[in-house]
Design a protein around this motif. Structure first.
Motif, PDB file in Angstrom:
ATOM      1  N   LYS A   1       2.038  -4.130   1.472  1.00 31.22           N
ATOM      2  CA  LYS A   1       1.034  -4.739   0.992  1.00 31.22           C
ATOM      3  C   LYS A   1       0.597  -4.187  -0.198  1.00 31.22           C
ATOM      4  CE  LYS A   1      -3.784  -5.874   2.435  1.00 31.22           C
ATOM      5  NZ  LYS A   1      -4.997  -5.915   3.373  1.00 31.22           N
ATOM      6  N   ILE A   2      -0.045  -4.832  -1.045  1.00 33.35           N
ATOM      7  CA  ILE A   2      -0.718  -4.008  -2.350  1.00 33.35           C
ATOM      8  C   ILE A   2      -2.237  -3.805  -1.822  1.00 33.35           C
ATOM      9  CG2 ILE A   2      -1.261  -4.082  -4.618  1.00 33.35           C
ATOM     10  CD1 ILE A   2       1.624  -4.035  -4.103  1.00 33.35           C
ATOM     11  N   PRO A   3      -2.500  -2.588  -1.771  1.00 29.39           N
ATOM     12  CA  PRO A   3      -3.892  -2.107  -1.169  1.00 29.39           C
ATOM     13  C   PRO A   3      -5.063  -2.840  -2.154  1.00 29.39           C
ATOM     14  CG  PRO A   3      -2.869  -0.370  -2.330  1.00 29.39           C
ATOM     15  CD  PRO A   3      -1.994  -1.414  -2.485  1.00 29.39           C
ATOM     16  N   ASP A   4      -6.104  -3.430  -1.538  1.00 32.51           N
ATOM     17  CA  ASP A   4      -7.257  -3.861  -2.257  1.00 32.51           C
ATOM     18  C   ASP A   4      -8.047  -2.643  -2.693  1.00 32.51           C
ATOM     19  OD1 ASP A   4      -6.449  -6.419  -1.756  1.00 32.51           O
ATOM     20  OD2 ASP A   4      -7.126  -6.387   0.073  1.00 32.51           O
ATOM     21  N   VAL A   5      -8.080  -1.704  -1.833  1.00 38.07           N
ATOM     22  CA  VAL A   5      -8.962  -0.558  -2.353  1.00 38.07           C
ATOM     23  C   VAL A   5      -8.412   0.377  -3.153  1.00 38.07           C
ATOM     24  CG1 VAL A   5     -10.166   1.451  -1.335  1.00 38.07           C
ATOM     25  CG2 VAL A   5      -9.984  -0.524  -0.034  1.00 38.07           C
ATOM     26  N   VAL A   6      -8.962   0.653  -4.340  1.00 35.07           N
ATOM     27  CA  VAL A   6      -8.550   1.293  -5.445  1.00 35.07           C
ATOM     28  C   VAL A   6      -9.007   2.952  -5.357  1.00 35.07           C
ATOM     29  CG1 VAL A   6      -8.316   1.882  -7.925  1.00 35.07           C
ATOM     30  CG2 VAL A   6      -7.907  -0.467  -6.866  1.00 35.07           C
ATOM     31  N   ASP A   7     -10.342   2.975  -5.264  1.00 33.59           N
ATOM     32  CA  ASP A   7     -10.820   4.153  -5.064  1.00 33.59           C
ATOM     33  C   ASP A   7     -11.242   4.727  -3.714  1.00 33.59           C
ATOM     34  OD1 ASP A   7     -11.468   5.533  -7.150  1.00 33.59           O
ATOM     35  OD2 ASP A   7     -13.088   4.948  -8.234  1.00 33.59           O
ATOM     36  N   ILE A   8     -10.654   5.737  -3.149  1.00 39.68           N
ATOM     37  CA  ILE A   8     -11.036   6.022  -1.589  1.00 39.68           C
ATOM     38  C   ILE A   8     -12.253   7.165  -1.827  1.00 39.68           C
ATOM     39  CG2 ILE A   8     -10.173   7.228   0.233  1.00 39.68           C
ATOM     40  CD1 ILE A   8      -9.022   4.410  -0.243  1.00 39.68           C
ATOM     41  N   THR A   9     -12.296   7.890  -2.710  1.00 39.69           N
ATOM     42  CA  THR A   9     -13.061   8.818  -3.088  1.00 39.69           C
ATOM     43  C   THR A   9     -13.443   8.792  -4.251  1.00 39.69           C
ATOM     44  OG1 THR A   9     -11.737  10.732  -3.257  1.00 39.69           O
ATOM     45  CG2 THR A   9     -12.285  10.228  -0.990  1.00 39.69           C
ATOM     46  N   SER A  10     -14.699   9.674  -4.605  1.00 36.37           N
ATOM     47  CA  SER A  10     -14.942   9.592  -6.079  1.00 36.37           C
ATOM     48  C   SER A  10     -14.284  10.816  -6.816  1.00 36.37           C
ATOM     49  CB  SER A  10     -16.483   9.976  -6.007  1.00 36.37           C
ATOM     50  OG  SER A  10     -16.696  11.427  -5.506  1.00 36.37           O
ATOM     51  N   HIS A  11     -13.712  11.666  -5.947  1.00 32.75           N
ATOM     52  CA  HIS A  11     -13.031  12.854  -6.763  1.00 32.75           C
ATOM     53  C   HIS A  11     -11.378  12.693  -6.489  1.00 32.75           C
ATOM     54  CE1 HIS A  11     -14.548  14.192  -2.662  1.00 32.75           C
ATOM     55  NE2 HIS A  11     -13.108  14.209  -2.464  1.00 32.75           N
ATOM     56  N   THR A  12     -10.931  11.914  -5.855  1.00 33.68           N
ATOM     57  CA  THR A  12      -9.388  12.048  -5.518  1.00 33.68           C
ATOM     58  C   THR A  12      -8.802  10.664  -5.660  1.00 33.68           C
ATOM     59  OG1 THR A  12      -9.794  13.687  -3.809  1.00 33.68           O
ATOM     60  CG2 THR A  12      -7.582  12.880  -3.910  1.00 33.68           C
ATOM     61  N   PRO A  13      -8.585  10.060  -6.924  1.00 30.07           N
ATOM     62  CA  PRO A  13      -7.986   8.885  -6.779  1.00 30.07           C
ATOM     63  C   PRO A  13      -6.602   8.941  -5.977  1.00 30.07           C
ATOM     64  CG  PRO A  13      -8.382   9.738  -8.951  1.00 30.07           C
ATOM     65  CD  PRO A  13      -8.754  10.592  -8.206  1.00 30.07           C
ATOM     66  N   PRO A  14      -6.190   7.722  -5.239  1.00 34.59           N
ATOM     67  CA  PRO A  14      -5.038   7.797  -4.424  1.00 34.59           C
ATOM     68  C   PRO A  14      -3.638   7.398  -5.303  1.00 34.59           C
ATOM     69  CG  PRO A  14      -6.307   5.673  -4.369  1.00 34.59           C
ATOM     70  CD  PRO A  14      -7.215   6.809  -4.866  1.00 34.59           C
ATOM     71  N   ILE A  15      -2.426   7.872  -4.780  1.00 36.01           N
ATOM     72  CA  ILE A  15      -1.369   7.643  -5.430  1.00 36.01           C
ATOM     73  C   ILE A  15      -0.708   6.455  -4.462  1.00 36.01           C
ATOM     74  CG2 ILE A  15       0.717   8.462  -6.169  1.00 36.01           C
ATOM     75  CD1 ILE A  15      -0.408  11.077  -6.339  1.00 36.01           C
ATOM     76  N   PRO A  16      -0.471   5.249  -5.179  1.00 33.08           N
ATOM     77  CA  PRO A  16       0.341   4.263  -4.363  1.00 33.08           C
ATOM     78  C   PRO A  16       1.749   4.594  -4.234  1.00 33.08           C
ATOM     79  CG  PRO A  16      -0.980   3.120  -6.363  1.00 33.08           C
ATOM     80  CD  PRO A  16      -1.098   4.686  -6.607  1.00 33.08           C
ATOM     81  N   LEU A  17       2.178   4.401  -3.125  1.00 33.00           N
ATOM     82  CA  LEU A  17       3.670   4.876  -2.745  1.00 33.00           C
ATOM     83  C   LEU A  17       4.411   4.070  -1.891  1.00 33.00           C
ATOM     84  CD1 LEU A  17       5.848   7.200  -2.991  1.00 33.00           C
ATOM     85  CD2 LEU A  17       4.603   8.315  -1.102  1.00 33.00           C
ATOM     86  N   SER A  18       5.571   3.948  -1.753  1.00 32.29           N
ATOM     87  CA  SER A  18       6.358   3.186  -0.727  1.00 32.29           C
ATOM     88  C   SER A  18       7.478   4.346  -0.608  1.00 32.29           C
ATOM     89  CB  SER A  18       6.911   1.908  -1.055  1.00 32.29           C
ATOM     90  OG  SER A  18       7.864   1.759  -0.150  1.00 32.29           O
ATOM     91  N   VAL A  19       7.139   4.893   0.724  1.00 32.79           N
ATOM     92  CA  VAL A  19       8.198   5.852   1.253  1.00 32.79           C
ATOM     93  C   VAL A  19       9.569   5.179   1.191  1.00 32.79           C
ATOM     94  CG1 VAL A  19       8.797   7.600   2.873  1.00 32.79           C
ATOM     95  CG2 VAL A  19       6.602   7.696   2.197  1.00 32.79           C
TER      96      VAL A  19
END
Length: 441
Positions: A331-349
């Motif tokens: 699933k392509i995540p709807d949430v882009v900003d999890i926190t204000s200081h740590t942008p998440p890295i999209p990944l498929s292990v």
């Protein structure tokens, strides 16, 4: 002084093995084993023969380094022999039977180099670290220390402290003279500047220690977020068991690896969630403890699960952490900003989509934490304690009301720095330092 010898290459079957001999009998060993002394620093093919029987031991390269132009500062002879156990056994047995020769103790060659002023103590420790280096960062740090970056910095500071003490002693030689206030003020400013420089060096101590010992990274997340799969992917081998059953990982699983030239200890932990099962609760407790003790965390979020259903994971995120949104192949995540200081890295292990971006982020994070530029880096606890002691006594020198006390505090500070390079008061630490070396060094 006795003549020592040892294998200077790793034991076991090999193409070439090096036997190193150092001491006054080295010249005689060459004459007894092959009837000639090679030209200095010229590799010479010789036939090694048993002194009593004349039987051939091996055909070898001999290298002769006459004192003082050798690693130890003594006469040094090296034999580059074929690395079979039989050849090595016969040659070492022959050397052991010779009068005046004995097997070297760990680090004894380097210890003799230290005593013969071929290197100072900090450079010797840099050599030990270079031998043990497993990553590019460890090698760079060890090379800089072996080449004198820390030694020069400590010697410079020590000379400046001694100079300040000399000025103070000069004032003490004329007790009847009034010392102008501006003279003492200038001296205090000089001492304060030295203390600031020491504190700047101490500021790099954690970097040096982390490069030498490795940086600790904990992987945390809810059960089945892909933590164990990520560990296996980064390690490029099956370190952890992977299963669709939630709660498979119950304990902390650690592996050591090289990430972007830096030594890393990567820890997979139990999935964090509410649980009533006793063993799983213990695993979760250990996961939280490991996360708290790590240098930073890899926080693995499950892109296929609503964020609201992932417990309190997001509350554990710190500014230095790397946040990952795994399972983007589902699933392509709807949430882009999890926190204000740590942008998440999209990944498929599973498909490894995003792995290069993750590796780049990890390398950048480690460089930010560990890069010290051209400043001398303190990498050992012994160095850190000595620098802290010196800084403490510089502060006491500023605060002392009596000139004699100021001079004594400066003396102790210079001694503390001198102990790093082996100038004064090091007999009690020599055994500890050199015992960490291998036999042939």
């Amino acid at each position: 002084m006795s003549t020592i010898f040892a294998l200077a290459t790793p034991p076991g079957r090999s193409g070439v093995a090096v036997i190193r001999i150092s001491g006054p009998e080295a010249r005689d060993v060459a004459m007894r084993l092959h009837d000639a002394l090679p030209e200095p620093r010229v590799a010479t093919l010789v036939t090694l023969r048993h002194p009593q029987t004349g039987d051939t031991i091996d055909r070898a390269l001999a290298l002769w380094f006459p004192a003082p132009h050798s690693f130890t500062g003594e006469d040094v002879l090296e034999f580059h022999i074929h690395g079979s156990r039989a050849v090595l056994h016969e040659l070492t047995t022959t050397l052991t039977a010779m009068d005046g020769l004995r097997l070297a103790e760990p680090g004894e060659f380097t210890r003799r180099a230290f005593y013969n002023d071929k290197m100072d103590l900090a450079r010797a420790e840099g050599l030990a670290d270079l031998i043990d280096a497993e990553t590019a960062a460890q090698k760079r740090q060890a090379m800089r220390q072996m080449q004198g970056s820390l030694s020069i910095a400590c010697e410079t500071l020590r000379d400046q402290i001694i100079s300040a003490r000399a000025h103070l002693e000069a004032y003490l030689d004329f007790p009847d003279e009034d010392i102008p206030d501006d003279v003492l003020d200038t001296l205090h400013r000089e001492i304060a500047a030295l203390k600031i420089e020491l504190e700047r060096m101490l500021g790099n101590a954690e970097r040096g220690k982390a490069i030498r010992a490795g940086i600790a990274i904990a992987i945390i997340g809810i059960p089945n977020a892909g933590k164990s799969s990520l560990l296996n992917l980064l390690a490029q081998r099956d370190v952890a068991i992977v299963s669709d059953t939630a709660g498979t990982t119950r304990d902390v699983i650690e592996t050591h690896l090289d990430l972007g030239g830096y030594a890393v200890t990567l820890a997979d932990t139990a999935g964090i969630r509410e649980s009533t099962e006793h063993i799983e609760q213990e695993g979760i407790r250990r996961a939280r403890d490991k996360a708290a003790l790590s240098d930073f965390k890899l926080v693995v979020l499950d892109a296929s699960v609503p964020l609201a259903e992932q417990g309190d994971i997001t509350t554990l995120i710190q500014p230095d952490d790397v946040v990952i949104l795994n399972k983007i192949d589902i699933k392509i995540p709807d949430v882009v900003d999890i926190t204000s200081h740590t942008p998440p890295i999209p990944l498929s292990v599973k498909t490894q989509d995003g792995i290069e971006r993750l590796l780049s982020a990890l390398k950048q994070r480690m460089e930010e934490r560990l890069h010290a530029g051209d400043d001398p880096v303190i990498s050992r606890e012994r160095h850190r304690i000595a620098c802290m002691e010196a800084a403490t006594h510089l502060e006491k020198a500023i605060e002392a009301s009596e000139l004699e006390l100021k001079g004594e505090e400066l003396r102790i500070a210079s001694q503390a720095l001198g102990s790093i390079i082996g100038v004064v008061g090091v007999e009690d630490i020599l055994e500890k330092v050199f015992s960490t070396f291998c036999i042939g060094k």
